[in-house]
Structures are given as structure tokens and as C-alpha cells.
Design a protein around this motif. Structure first.
Motif, mmCIF file in Angstrom:
data_model
loop_
_atom_site.group_PDB
_atom_site.id
_atom_site.type_symbol
_atom_site.label_atom_id
_atom_site.label_comp_id
_atom_site.label_asym_id
_atom_site.label_seq_id
_atom_site.Cartn_x
_atom_site.Cartn_y
_atom_site.Cartn_z
ATOM 1 N N ARG A 93 1.381 0.386 -15.344
ATOM 2 C CA ARG A 93 1.475 1.233 -14.156
ATOM 3 C C ARG A 93 2.610 0.723 -13.278
ATOM 4 N NH1 ARG A 93 -3.919 0.370 -15.279
ATOM 5 N NH2 ARG A 93 -5.194 2.253 -15.592
ATOM 6 N N ARG A 94 3.119 1.602 -12.430
ATOM 7 C CA ARG A 94 4.221 1.196 -11.567
ATOM 8 C C ARG A 94 3.866 1.409 -10.102
ATOM 9 N NH1 ARG A 94 8.875 5.811 -11.580
ATOM 10 N NH2 ARG A 94 7.505 7.618 -11.450
ATOM 11 N N TYR A 95 4.491 0.578 -9.268
ATOM 12 C CA TYR A 95 4.231 0.600 -7.830
ATOM 13 C C TYR A 95 5.563 0.480 -7.091
ATOM 14 C CZ TYR A 95 -0.495 -0.604 -9.397
ATOM 15 O OH TYR A 95 -1.708 -0.613 -10.039
ATOM 16 N N SER A 96 5.637 1.121 -5.964
ATOM 17 C CA SER A 96 6.836 1.045 -5.144
ATOM 18 C C SER A 96 6.995 -0.364 -4.589
ATOM 19 C CB SER A 96 6.749 2.048 -3.994
ATOM 20 O OG SER A 96 7.783 1.824 -3.062
ATOM 21 N N ALA A 97 8.191 -0.900 -4.676
ATOM 22 C CA ALA A 97 8.472 -2.214 -4.091
ATOM 23 C C ALA A 97 8.800 -2.108 -2.608
ATOM 24 C CB ALA A 97 9.630 -2.884 -4.830
ATOM 25 N N ASP A 98 8.921 -0.873 -2.096
ATOM 26 C CA ASP A 98 9.164 -0.670 -0.659
ATOM 27 C C ASP A 98 7.854 -0.605 0.125
ATOM 28 O OD1 ASP A 98 11.915 -0.583 -1.025
ATOM 29 O OD2 ASP A 98 11.884 1.567 -1.452
ATOM 30 N N SER A 99 6.823 0.028 -0.491
ATOM 31 C CA SER A 99 5.554 0.207 0.216
ATOM 32 C C SER A 99 4.371 -0.413 -0.507
ATOM 33 C CB SER A 99 5.286 1.706 0.401
ATOM 34 O OG SER A 99 5.098 2.339 -0.867
ATOM 35 N N GLY A 100 4.525 -0.734 -1.784
ATOM 36 C CA GLY A 100 3.417 -1.253 -2.578
ATOM 37 C C GLY A 100 2.507 -0.183 -3.105
#
Length: 226
Positions: A93-100
Motif C-alpha cells: 500500500r502507499r501513503y502520501s509523504a506530505d500528509s501520511g
């Protein structure tokens, strides 16, 4: 007389085995010569891969994980950084590194943008197609869901449909090289098995034929002496 009979048998075996060995020897030589025509860097299309821009580590936000993970990596995806997690079930799965925040699978428009961002060549993207993990294209051969971006010069660029990562870049030369490699190892379908009965059999026949031919060569040289 016995030696002459034995040599006559060698001659007959050499001729008949030579017919059986001719086809694989031609294929091995042809494929081997073809694979030397281009430097391996050109075959892999290393000049067609765009190096991702570095990202600022001080602005990264940890991912909001909802389940334990066994692996967490930070990757550059186009113009942004994302976290890619791998769970115990092997699901990524992937997650934004700006907001988590969690990000969903890669959709078609995002896949097009990622393919164009990762490609450094002058050719234009002409098509985009999705493949399931259990039906990967032959030039990918990885059990991952993917988007195949096809460029005007024949290059295929593969984007992971779950994580957005670049899985592979395949040039036309790579696909031809891959076919020749499959012929070279006598595995034209899977193109990965370098240890199987057909290769052992044909290699043994070629070796025995060469040994017979070498034996007959020395015999003829002795007969040719004054």
C-alpha cells in the motif's frame, strides 16, 4: 582392420549426430552473435530512464498505518515522495509523504503521468494498458499488477498499479535480445530456465559430435603425411 572399422563407425556417427547438432549449434551461434550487436546499456535503455529529483527529508510525514507492516520504504513517484508499506500478507500500500494519508491504487490518468515523468526519451506516450498480477506481459514477467505505457519508439515502461513505482523499462532491442536469450538457453517460452533436459541433451549431442570430429581430424592428418 579393426581400427578402420571403428573409424568408419565414428564417421557414420559423426555424420548422423552432426545433423542432430546442426540446428542447436546454428541457434546458439546466431543468438550469441545477435546479443553482441548492441552494448547492454543500450539494450536496457539506461539513457531512457529519468533520474528522480531528490526530495527534502525535513518535510516528510510518517504514514498513518492501520496494520503492522514488515517493510516500509520511501520512493519518489513523479514529483512527490510516497511511502510504500508491505504487510505480513505481502500486500503493498502507499501513503502520501506530505500528509501520511493512505493513497489508493494507481488509476489510468495517474499511470500516464507517471510513465511520462519516468521516461527520458523524445518519443511520445501512445497507449496505456493495465495487466493483472497473474497475467503479466512476457517482457515484464513479474507477478505484480501493472500499467504498461507504450511509447512511439516501441519502448514499454511498466508502472506498479498498487505503488506507482517503475517496475521495468523494455526497449525494442531488449525484447529482441530477450527472444534470442530464450533461443540460446532453449527456453523460448519462459526464457529463464537455464537447466533443463532439452539443453542437456542437445549440449551432449554437440559435445559428442565435436569429439568425434576431432578424432577423425587427427586420423586424416596422419594419413595425409608422406
Amino acid at each position: 582392420m579393426a581400427k578402420r572399422t571403428l573409424m568408419q563407425k565414428f564417421t557414420r556417427w559423426h555424420i548422423w549426430l552432426g545433423w542432430a547438432a546442426a540446428v542447436p549449434l546454428v541457434l546458439w551461434t546466431l543468438s550469441g552473435v545477435f546479443m553482441t550487436l548492441r552494448p547492454i546499456e543500450d539494450v536496457r535503455g539506461e539513457d531512457l530512464r529519468r533520474t528522480p529529483a531528490p526530495f527534502a527529508s525535513q518535510v516528510l510525514v510518517p504514514p498513518h498505518l492501520t496494520a503492522p507492516v514488515i517493510k516500509l520504504t520511501l520512493v519518489q513517484e513523479g514529483q512527490r515522495a510516497v511511502w510504500v508499506s508491505t504487510g505480513a500478507d505481502k500486500v503493498q500500500r502507499r501513503y502520501s509523504a506530505d500528509s501520511g494519508a493512505a493513497l489508493g491504487p494507481v488509476e489510468v490518468m495517474e499511470a500516464r503521468a507517471l510513465a511520462e515523468a519516468a521516461f527520458a526519451g523524445p518519443a511520445k506516450l501512445t497507449a496505456i494498458k493495465r495487466f493483472a498480477a497473474d497475467q503479466p506481459p512476457l517482457d515484464l514477467r513479474r507477478p505484480r499488477p501493472s500499467w504498461q505505457g507504450t511509447f512511439a519508439d516501441g519502448t514499454h515502461l511498466y508502472i506498479d498499479a498498487d505503488t506507482g513505482e517503475v517496475l521495468a523499462l523494455r526497449t525494442k532491442w531488449w525484447r529482441a535480445y530477450d527472444l534470442m536469450w530464450g533461443l540460446h538457453i532453449m527456453d523460448p517460452e519462459g526464457r529463464e530456465d537455464t537447466s533443463h533436459w532439452l539443453l542437456w541433451l542437445l549440449g551432449s549431442i554437440a559435445l559428442i559430435t565435436s569429439l568425434f570430429g576431432t578424432t577423425l581430424l587427427f586420423r586424416r592428418r596422419r594419413r595425409a603425411r608422406p
